[in-house]
Design a protein around this motif. Sequence first.
Motif, PDB file in Angstrom:
ATOM      1  N   MET A 157     -25.619   1.943 -20.462  1.00  0.00           N
ATOM      2  CA  MET A 157     -24.661   1.337 -19.529  1.00  0.00           C
ATOM      3  C   MET A 157     -23.290   1.992 -19.721  1.00  0.00           C
ATOM      4  N   ILE A 158     -22.746   2.478 -18.647  1.00  0.00           N
ATOM      5  CA  ILE A 158     -21.428   3.103 -18.723  1.00  0.00           C
ATOM      6  C   ILE A 158     -20.375   2.005 -18.611  1.00  0.00           C
ATOM      7  N   GLU A 159     -19.421   2.079 -19.502  1.00  0.00           N
ATOM      8  CA  GLU A 159     -18.375   1.064 -19.457  1.00  0.00           C
ATOM      9  C   GLU A 159     -17.514   1.264 -18.213  1.00  0.00           C
ATOM     10  N   ARG A 160     -17.163   0.186 -17.602  1.00  0.00           N
ATOM     11  CA  ARG A 160     -16.376   0.212 -16.384  1.00  0.00           C
ATOM     12  C   ARG A 160     -14.952   0.687 -16.699  1.00  0.00           C
ATOM     13  N   SER A 161     -14.448   1.576 -15.891  1.00  0.00           N
ATOM     14  CA  SER A 161     -13.086   2.039 -16.088  1.00  0.00           C
ATOM     15  C   SER A 161     -12.102   1.055 -15.439  1.00  0.00           C
ATOM     16  N   HIS A 162     -10.861   1.176 -15.858  1.00  0.00           N
ATOM     17  CA  HIS A 162      -9.870   0.163 -15.484  1.00  0.00           C
ATOM     18  C   HIS A 162      -9.646   0.038 -13.971  1.00  0.00           C
ATOM     19  N   HIS A 163      -9.712   1.201 -13.293  1.00  0.00           N
ATOM     20  CA  HIS A 163      -9.440   1.173 -11.851  1.00  0.00           C
ATOM     21  C   HIS A 163     -10.617   0.608 -11.061  1.00  0.00           C
ATOM     22  N   ASP A 164     -11.774   0.505 -11.717  1.00  0.00           N
ATOM     23  CA  ASP A 164     -13.025   0.150 -11.041  1.00  0.00           C
ATOM     24  C   ASP A 164     -13.151  -1.369 -11.046  1.00  0.00           C
ATOM     25  N   MET A 165     -12.490  -2.028 -10.111  1.00  0.00           N
ATOM     26  CA  MET A 165     -12.303  -3.472 -10.232  1.00  0.00           C
ATOM     27  C   MET A 165     -13.111  -4.288  -9.238  1.00  0.00           C
ATOM     28  N   GLY A 166     -13.930  -3.616  -8.421  1.00  0.00           N
ATOM     29  CA  GLY A 166     -14.682  -4.343  -7.397  1.00  0.00           C
ATOM     30  C   GLY A 166     -15.563  -5.419  -8.009  1.00  0.00           C
ATOM     31  N   GLY A 167     -15.437  -6.653  -7.508  1.00  0.00           N
ATOM     32  CA  GLY A 167     -16.306  -7.731  -7.954  1.00  0.00           C
ATOM     33  C   GLY A 167     -15.799  -8.519  -9.136  1.00  0.00           C
ATOM     34  N   LEU A 168     -14.737  -8.044  -9.766  1.00  0.00           N
ATOM     35  CA  LEU A 168     -14.213  -8.762 -10.929  1.00  0.00           C
ATOM     36  C   LEU A 168     -13.393  -9.972 -10.475  1.00  0.00           C
ATOM     37  N   PRO A 169     -13.288 -10.974 -11.341  1.00  0.00           N
ATOM     38  CA  PRO A 169     -12.461 -12.124 -10.981  1.00  0.00           C
ATOM     39  C   PRO A 169     -10.990 -11.717 -10.870  1.00  0.00           C
ATOM     40  N   ALA A 170     -10.283 -12.320  -9.959  1.00  0.00           N
ATOM     41  CA  ALA A 170      -8.838 -12.055  -9.809  1.00  0.00           C
ATOM     42  C   ALA A 170      -8.229 -13.210  -9.038  1.00  0.00           C
ATOM     43  N   GLY A 171      -6.922 -13.230  -8.982  1.00  0.00           N
ATOM     44  CA  GLY A 171      -6.219 -14.346  -8.345  1.00  0.00           C
ATOM     45  C   GLY A 171      -6.225 -14.263  -6.829  1.00  0.00           C
ATOM     46  N   LYS A 172      -5.466 -15.170  -6.240  1.00  0.00           N
ATOM     47  CA  LYS A 172      -5.324 -15.255  -4.794  1.00  0.00           C
ATOM     48  C   LYS A 172      -4.659 -13.972  -4.268  1.00  0.00           C
ATOM     49  N   VAL A 173      -5.066 -13.533  -3.092  1.00  0.00           N
ATOM     50  CA  VAL A 173      -4.455 -12.352  -2.495  1.00  0.00           C
ATOM     51  C   VAL A 173      -3.077 -12.743  -1.952  1.00  0.00           C
ATOM     52  N   GLU A 174      -2.059 -12.132  -2.504  1.00  0.00           N
ATOM     53  CA  GLU A 174      -0.710 -12.355  -1.976  1.00  0.00           C
ATOM     54  C   GLU A 174      -0.515 -11.360  -0.844  1.00  0.00           C
ATOM     55  N   ARG A 175      -0.188 -11.869   0.314  1.00  0.00           N
ATOM     56  CA  ARG A 175      -0.110 -10.956   1.470  1.00  0.00           C
ATOM     57  C   ARG A 175       1.225 -10.236   1.500  1.00  0.00           C
ATOM     58  N   SER A 176       1.461  -9.491   0.448  1.00  0.00           N
ATOM     59  CA  SER A 176       2.737  -8.802   0.300  1.00  0.00           C
ATOM     60  C   SER A 176       2.736  -7.489   1.078  1.00  0.00           C
ATOM     61  N   GLU A 177       3.872  -7.169   1.603  1.00  0.00           N
ATOM     62  CA  GLU A 177       4.064  -5.882   2.257  1.00  0.00           C
ATOM     63  C   GLU A 177       5.505  -5.490   2.042  1.00  0.00           C
ATOM     64  N   HIS A 178       5.755  -4.210   1.897  1.00  0.00           N
ATOM     65  CA  HIS A 178       7.140  -3.796   1.911  1.00  0.00           C
ATOM     66  C   HIS A 178       7.244  -2.517   2.708  1.00  0.00           C
ATOM     67  N   ASP A 179       8.396  -2.332   3.274  1.00  0.00           N
ATOM     68  CA  ASP A 179       8.631  -1.106   4.000  1.00  0.00           C
ATOM     69  C   ASP A 179       8.832  -0.027   2.942  1.00  0.00           C
ATOM     70  N   TYR A 180       8.085   1.037   3.046  1.00  0.00           N
ATOM     71  CA  TYR A 180       8.155   2.046   1.996  1.00  0.00           C
ATOM     72  C   TYR A 180       9.538   2.687   1.936  1.00  0.00           C
ATOM     73  N   ALA A 181       9.988   2.957   0.719  1.00  0.00           N
ATOM     74  CA  ALA A 181      11.264   3.649   0.527  1.00  0.00           C
ATOM     75  C   ALA A 181      11.066   5.133   0.841  1.00  0.00           C
ATOM     76  N   GLN A 182      12.163   5.789   1.152  1.00  0.00           N
ATOM     77  CA  GLN A 182      12.067   7.202   1.529  1.00  0.00           C
ATOM     78  C   GLN A 182      11.461   8.049   0.406  1.00  0.00           C
ATOM     79  N   TRP A 183      11.790   7.745  -0.854  1.00  0.00           N
ATOM     80  CA  TRP A 183      11.207   8.545  -1.951  1.00  0.00           C
ATOM     81  C   TRP A 183       9.694   8.360  -2.013  1.00  0.00           C
ATOM     82  N   GLU A 184       9.228   7.148  -1.661  1.00  0.00           N
ATOM     83  CA  GLU A 184       7.782   6.910  -1.658  1.00  0.00           C
ATOM     84  C   GLU A 184       7.110   7.714  -0.546  1.00  0.00           C
TER      85      GLU A 184
END
Lengths: 105, 197
Positions: A1-28
Motif C-alpha cells: 500500500m502506497i502511503e497517501r501524499s499530502h496533496h492527495d486529499m480526495g475522500g478525506l474528512p474535512a470541514g464545511k466548504v467556505e464559499r470564499s472568493e477573492h479577486d486575484y492580485a496583480q502579482w498572482e
Amino acid sequence: MIERSHHDMGGLPAGKVERSEHDYAQWERRVDALMVLLSGIKGPKKLLTVDELRKNIEALGPEAYDKMSYYERWVTSITQSMIQRGVISTEELARKMVEVERRDG
Amino acid sequence: MSELGKYAPLTYFQLMEVSLRELLVEKGVVSDAEVDAVATDMKTRGPERGAKVVARAWTDPAYKQRLLADGTAACEELGLDVPALRLVVVENTPEVHNVIVCTLCSCYPRMLLGLPPDWYKSREYRSRVVREPRAVLAEFGTAIPDEVAIRVHDSTADMRYLVLPLRPADTEDWSEQRLAGIVTRDSMIGVAPAKAA
C-alpha cells in the motif's frame, strides 16, 4: 500500500466548504501568466510542464503546503522548476531577491 | 494594500515573483509586455465562453451531440481555443446531476470559465465533494432529490470537465444570447442549477 501524499486529499474528512472568493492580485495573475508562457499554453516556449509544476508543489512539506496560499505555492514551484532546468541559478535568485528587496521592499 | 499613503512591504513570495520575473526578462526568456498581456487577459476572462457553449447546446440539438462527443472540437467550432486539453462535457438530466472537482490540485476548465474561485481549490471542497456530494451541494444551497444520481468528475492535468446544466423550464422562446446570460459559473461546475430568474 502506497502511503497517501499530502496533496492527495480526495475522500478525506474535512470541514464545511467556505464559499470564499477573492479577486486575484496583480502579482498572482503575473505568476499565472508566467506558468502560461513558460509552459507554452500561450506562445512557443516549452520550459515547464504542468507535471513539473505539480511535482514541485507536491514536494513542499505538508506544513508549507497548508500555510502557503495558492499562488505562493505556484511561484515557489515555478522558481524551483527554473532552477532545476538551469534557466536560473540559486545564486542569481538570491542576489536578485536582495536587490529587489532593497529597491522595492 | 496601501494605508495612509504608505506601501506595505512586499511579502517574501511577492519578492520571489518580482525576482523570478526580472531574471527571466534579463535572460530574454519572457518580456514584461508578454507577462502583462497574459495577466490582463486572464483578468478579463470570466465564464462567458462557457456560457456561450451551453446556450448553443441548449438551442441546437446537433451541436449538443457534437459537444458531448468531443468537447474540444465543439469549442473550436465556436472559435474558442482549448489549448492542448481534452474537454469532456457532462450533461445534467432529470436523472443525473454532475459536479466537477480536482482532488489533487486545481484543474479547472479555465479557458471557458476564467480562474477558479478559492473554494474550488480548498481542502474542504476537494476532500469532501467526492465522498458526500449531496451534503456539499446542500452547503451551496443546492438540494438534489434522492432519486437523482450524482456523478462527481475528478479532473486531471490533461482532461477537464464542464457541466452542461439543465435548461430551466419556461425558457423555450428565449434567444441563445438571452439564455447565455443565465448560465452561471457555478452551474457549469455543478454546484448550482441554472435559473431563469
